[in-house]
Design a protein around this motif. Structure first.
Motif, PDB file in Angstrom:
ATOM      1  N   ARG A 619      44.151  33.440  42.778  1.00 48.11           N
ATOM      2  CA  ARG A 619      42.787  33.180  42.316  1.00 48.11           C
ATOM      3  C   ARG A 619      42.779  32.748  40.842  1.00 48.11           C
ATOM      4  N   SER A 620      43.616  33.391  40.017  1.00 44.03           N
ATOM      5  CA  SER A 620      43.708  32.999  38.611  1.00 44.03           C
ATOM      6  C   SER A 620      44.246  31.574  38.481  1.00 44.03           C
ATOM      7  N   PHE A 621      45.216  31.257  39.317  1.00 49.43           N
ATOM      8  CA  PHE A 621      45.766  29.900  39.319  1.00 49.43           C
ATOM      9  C   PHE A 621      44.692  28.883  39.697  1.00 49.43           C
ATOM     10  N   LEU A 622      43.905  29.175  40.740  1.00 51.98           N
ATOM     11  CA  LEU A 622      42.863  28.251  41.176  1.00 51.98           C
ATOM     12  C   LEU A 622      41.785  28.091  40.106  1.00 51.98           C
ATOM     13  N   GLN A 625      43.154  25.624  37.728  1.00 50.32           N
ATOM     14  CA  GLN A 625      43.256  24.282  38.287  1.00 50.32           C
ATOM     15  C   GLN A 625      41.895  23.608  38.413  1.00 50.32           C
ATOM     16  N   LEU A 626      40.853  24.403  38.649  1.00 53.13           N
ATOM     17  CA  LEU A 626      39.525  23.850  38.890  1.00 53.13           C
ATOM     18  C   LEU A 626      38.731  23.602  37.618  1.00 53.13           C
ATOM     19  N   LEU A 627      39.254  24.057  36.465  1.00 54.51           N
ATOM     20  CA  LEU A 627      38.571  23.805  35.207  1.00 54.51           C
ATOM     21  C   LEU A 627      38.555  22.310  34.917  1.00 54.51           C
ATOM     22  N   SER A 640      43.963  36.363  31.448  1.00 57.11           N
ATOM     23  CA  SER A 640      43.320  36.318  32.756  1.00 57.11           C
ATOM     24  C   SER A 640      41.810  36.380  32.564  1.00 57.11           C
ATOM     25  N   PRO A 641      41.055  35.468  33.198  1.00 57.84           N
ATOM     26  CA  PRO A 641      39.605  35.469  33.078  1.00 57.84           C
ATOM     27  C   PRO A 641      38.998  36.661  33.833  1.00 57.84           C
ATOM     28  N   ARG A 645      34.576  35.545  37.835  1.00 60.65           N
ATOM     29  CA  ARG A 645      34.625  34.099  37.651  1.00 60.65           C
ATOM     30  C   ARG A 645      35.692  33.451  38.520  1.00 60.65           C
ATOM     31  N   LEU A 646      36.518  34.235  39.168  1.00 61.49           N
ATOM     32  CA  LEU A 646      37.615  33.699  39.969  1.00 61.49           C
ATOM     33  C   LEU A 646      37.115  33.236  41.332  1.00 61.49           C
TER      34      LEU A 646
END
Length: 808
Positions: A619-622, A625-627, A640-641, A645-646
């Motif tokens: 989820r952190s990776f996604l 990537q989606l930013l 880690s956000p 927000r994940l």
């Protein structure tokens, strides 16, 4: 008017034509269905598969053809009746032809026509974009003189000027340096007396990477006679003189057909389809030290390139040998004095040839096998016994074995579970020497690298004095292999980067040119059959190249329904390393073709790999990537956000056991001719598998790019791959691995820090060796534990040339 060997194009009659003229077609339109000497496309494919790809014996060919005849009899007539018919068809190929072998009454020297072999090399379109039509000097943006392929060296330039000064009619011709190499080999361990002495041929116009890549840039010229005598006379001066005379007279006879073309240019067809005038010249000779001494006719123990006396090779005087000096000695001194004081000189038979000048550097025998393996490793063992008691020395050697045994696996690295009887060594002098080796093997040399080369050699000479002080080498270091290193600076200026003129190239050629043809023979008087096999293989290769160049044959495509098996691509997942054909491209990493597990539930995978944070990491990776504009808080940074927000993740996952890293690899760890494609490309496998080759797991380490703007290691992290997997999310495919940072870094609960990253951020594999410390290692440790139980690690920059360039 300025005259130069520029390689201007001409027509087939030798008349100059405008440089923008397109090359004449290789075949006319009505010839594009002409498969001569074969009746059809399928007939050529059958011959190529049986003789070239499968290497089938004559008896087996007859069995197969009989079976086909019985099967096809009601429908069609078979192309070949028996193996003799097949051989005769291949032999009648007009391409890649060579004259029959020549034999003397007592000693046979079998060879093919070198003039025709050179023409075959010049016209091979596979070398397109890897070929120089003229000599040149190359400078970078800082006006720094660079040396790479052979024609960039000073020797080709000076030789071309010498030819033009003596033969003005060669203006506009193409200079073709003939590169030779010889190296004895044995075809059978069980039958050790089956020795052969092949001579190989190449040309200096093709680039070094082609010569190293085992892609027909080096061809078998012939096989020399190996004179034998009783042990009583093996060291006799008369026999040594006879052996030298036989060697030289055989080489001279082999090369006779080239001699006219060394003074009068001849018209040849080149790989771009154009005709040019070519003028030949004997270039560097690739040989180990015993053969260099034989070539230069010097006594063993003397330098074949300079006048340093055999009892003072470490002296400051490195006055080069020359043909003029040799001729003067012959006129002034008697044979006995020549032998005792100078070595026996050779004679000159070809224009513009000085054999002392043409002896090339030999990284394999002078550096790796000679100075490092045979000298340093032996000296260190002796040193340990000098400085310690016998019991303590053996204990130290056993611990070194243990350190070797637990090294983590790596693509192309042999594992030694029981150690290696101390065949490796680390220390200041070893590091200096290996650094010298890697600098010498760089694909491009410039004035900076040459200065560094000389500085490294000076430091090696400084460090090695410990062996003289301790009594290991009380009589200094009068060793020709080590002395030869002082000549590398000038030899690189003369011949370009030495990785294209190493005897490892000729040694690796033994397999295809000598060993396999010998195995295909009946082993009785096999020498003629071996040369004939090489001739037939060259004819099949030449036919294949010609058919492809004319668009009649497409390799790798589906050819004819129900046709020859084995044309499909080979499954690659079992290969730990491989060559990559084709052009030079940027490095990239891709997942293996084979999927180990499809549609695995993420929760199930969490339990299987014992990583409770897997879904959170995905989820952190996604999120990253989606930013729309990726921030600096990358997966590897540890930030880690907030969880709300994940993005939500519940997709199924496909698991892979490895990925393939493809990169430009001009040289590799052991020798300059280690496998790489004609473009210098190499492929290595990065593994993350719980059981590798039926044994314990293997989880490789990689370089991960964290800052593209930083240079070298400043922009890289080192991480260990724990899992390769992929999934689709919102219609986007994501290939990536889960990484454990190997600094090592730990979470508050003591577990390794981990992250999920995109596959595109991996640069290539890397190899780590633990900082073992001074204590003896426990005997029970294994390679699977090597990356888990130590507190610090070295990046092994000597694992291959690619790693050296990054880490260095």
């Amino acid at each position: 008017m300025y005259i130069i060997l520029a390689g201007r194009i001409c027509d087939e009659y030798g008349q100059d034509i405008p440089p923008e003229t397109p090359p004449p077609p290789r075949r006319s339109d009505h010839d594009l269905d002409d498969w001569t000497p074969y009746n059809s496309h399928i007939e050529f494919e059958i011959a190529d598969f049986i003789f070239h790809s499968n290497q089938m014996s004559g008896g087996d060919i007859d069995v197969l053809l009989n079976l086909w005849a019985a099967t096809l009899a009601p429908h069609d007539e078979l192309s070949f009746r028996n193996h003799t018919d097949l051989y005769n068809t291949i032999d009648s190929t007009p391409l890649a032809d060579a004259t029959p072998p020549w034999m003397e009454a007592q000693y046979e020297a079998w060879f093919r026509d070198p003039r025709q072999l050179v023409k075959n090399l010049l016209s091979n379109p596979n070398f397109e974009d890897e070929f120089d039509y003229s000599h040149f000097h190359e400078y970078d943006a800082d006006d720094n003189h660079c040396f790479q392929d052979f024609m960039s060296g000073d020797w080709a330039w000076k030789q071309a000027d010498l030819i033009i000064s003596e033969h003005p009619d060669a203006d506009g011709s193409m200079f073709v340096p003939i590169i030779l190499g010889s190296n004895k080999t044995t075809v059978s361990v069980a039958m050790g007396n089956d020795g052969y002495w092949p001579v190989y041929l190449s040309i200096g116009n093709i680039h070094n990477n082609v010569r190293r890549a085992h892609q027909n840039g080096v061809v078998l010229l012939g096989l020399l006679a190996i004179p034998k005598t009783d042990n009583e006379y093996s060291d006799d001066a008369g026999f040594c003189k006879f052996r030298q005379q036989l060697f030289h007279s055989s080489l001279l006879r082999m090369l006779q057909s080239l001699k006219p073309g060394m003074t009068k240019p001849e018209v040849v067809r080149c790989l771009d389809g154009h005709f040019r005038h070519a003028i030949y010249g004997l270039g560097p000779y690739i040989a180990d030290y015993p053969e260099q001494a034989l070539l230069a006719c010097v006594v063993q123990g003397w330098c074949a390139k300079c006048l340093a006396p055999s009892n003072d090779l470490d002296g400051e005087s490195h006055v080069p040998c020359s043909q003029e000096h040799t001729n003067a000695l012959v006129e002034m001194l008697e044979l006995g004095v020549l032998w005792d004081k100078y070595g026996l000189p050779c004679t000159e038979d070809f224009p513009h040839v000085d054999i002392h000048e043409l002896l090339s550097p030999d990284i394999l025998h002078q550096l790796i096998k000679g100075t490092f393996k045979d000298h340093l490793v032996t000296w260190v063992q002796h040193y340990l016994f000098v400085m310690h008691s016998e019991c303590q020395a053996k204990k130290i050697l056993d611990d070194i074995d243990q350190r070797i045994a637990i090294v983590a696996p790596f693509s192309g690295l042999r594992c030694f579970p029981e150690g290696r009887g101390f065949k490796q060594w680390t220390g200041d002098n070893s590091k200096a020497l290996m650094k010298f080796c890697y600098i010498a093997r760089q694909n491009v040399q410039d004035m900076n690298s040459l200065r560094e080369l000389q500085d490294t050699l000076d430091r090696f000479h400084h460090y090695r004095t410990i062996f003289e002080i301790s009594g290991v080498r009380p009589d200094s270091f009068n060793l020709p292999q080590q002395h030869s290193l002082v000549h590398y600076y000038k030899l690189i200026h003369a011949f370009g980067a030495p990785n294209g003129l190493c005897s490892s190239i000729t040694e690796s050629k033994h397999i295809k040119a000598i060993k396999e043809p010998w195995r295909r023979s009946n082993h009785h008087n096999a020498i003629g059959k071996m040369l004939l096999t090489n001739q037939r293989l060259d004819k099949l290769t030449a036919s294949s190249v010609d058919f492809e160049a004319c668009g009649m044959l497409t390799r790798g495509a589906i050819r004819i329904p129900g046709s020859i098996p084995g044309s499909a691509a080979v499954e690659e997942d079992d290969d730990d390393e491989d060559t990559v054909p084709g052009p030079r491209v940027l490095a990239h990493v891709e997942l293996a073709k084979t999927i180990a597990q499809r549609k695995v539930n993420a929760a199930e995978l969490v339990r299987k790999i014992n990583q409770p944070d897997l879904i959170q990491l995905i989820r952190s990776f996604l999120y990253e990537q989606l930013l729309p504009h990726p921030s600096s808080d990358s997966s590897l940074s540890g930030s880690s956000p907030l969880k709300h927000r994940l993005p939500f993740f519940d997709s199924s996952i496909s698991v892979y056991t490895s990925a393939l890293a493809t990169f430009y690899a001009p040289t590799t760890f052991y020798a300059p001719s280690d496998l790489c494609g004609t473009g210098g490309m190499r492929r290595e496998r990065i593994c993350a598998i719980s059981s590798w080759r039926g044994g314990a797991g293997r989880y490789d380490c990689v370089f991960v790019e964290t800052d593209p703007a930083a240079q070298g290691m400043l922009g890289l992290d080192v991480a260990q791959v724990r899992l390769f997997f992929s999934f689709a999310f919102r219609g986007q495919f994501y290939p990536y691995p889960m990484m454990t940072i190997v600094r090592p870094e730990f979470n508050t609960d003591g577990s390794h820090k981990a992250a999920v990253i995109h596959l595109d951020t991996i640069v290539c594999a890397t190899h780590l060796i633990a900082v073992y410390g001074r204590d003896f290692l426990p005997k029970h440790l294994s390679p699977t534990q090597s990356l888990d139980i130590f507190q610090a690690y070295y990046i092994n920059k000597y694992i291959d040339h690619h790693e050296f360039e990054i880490a260095f």
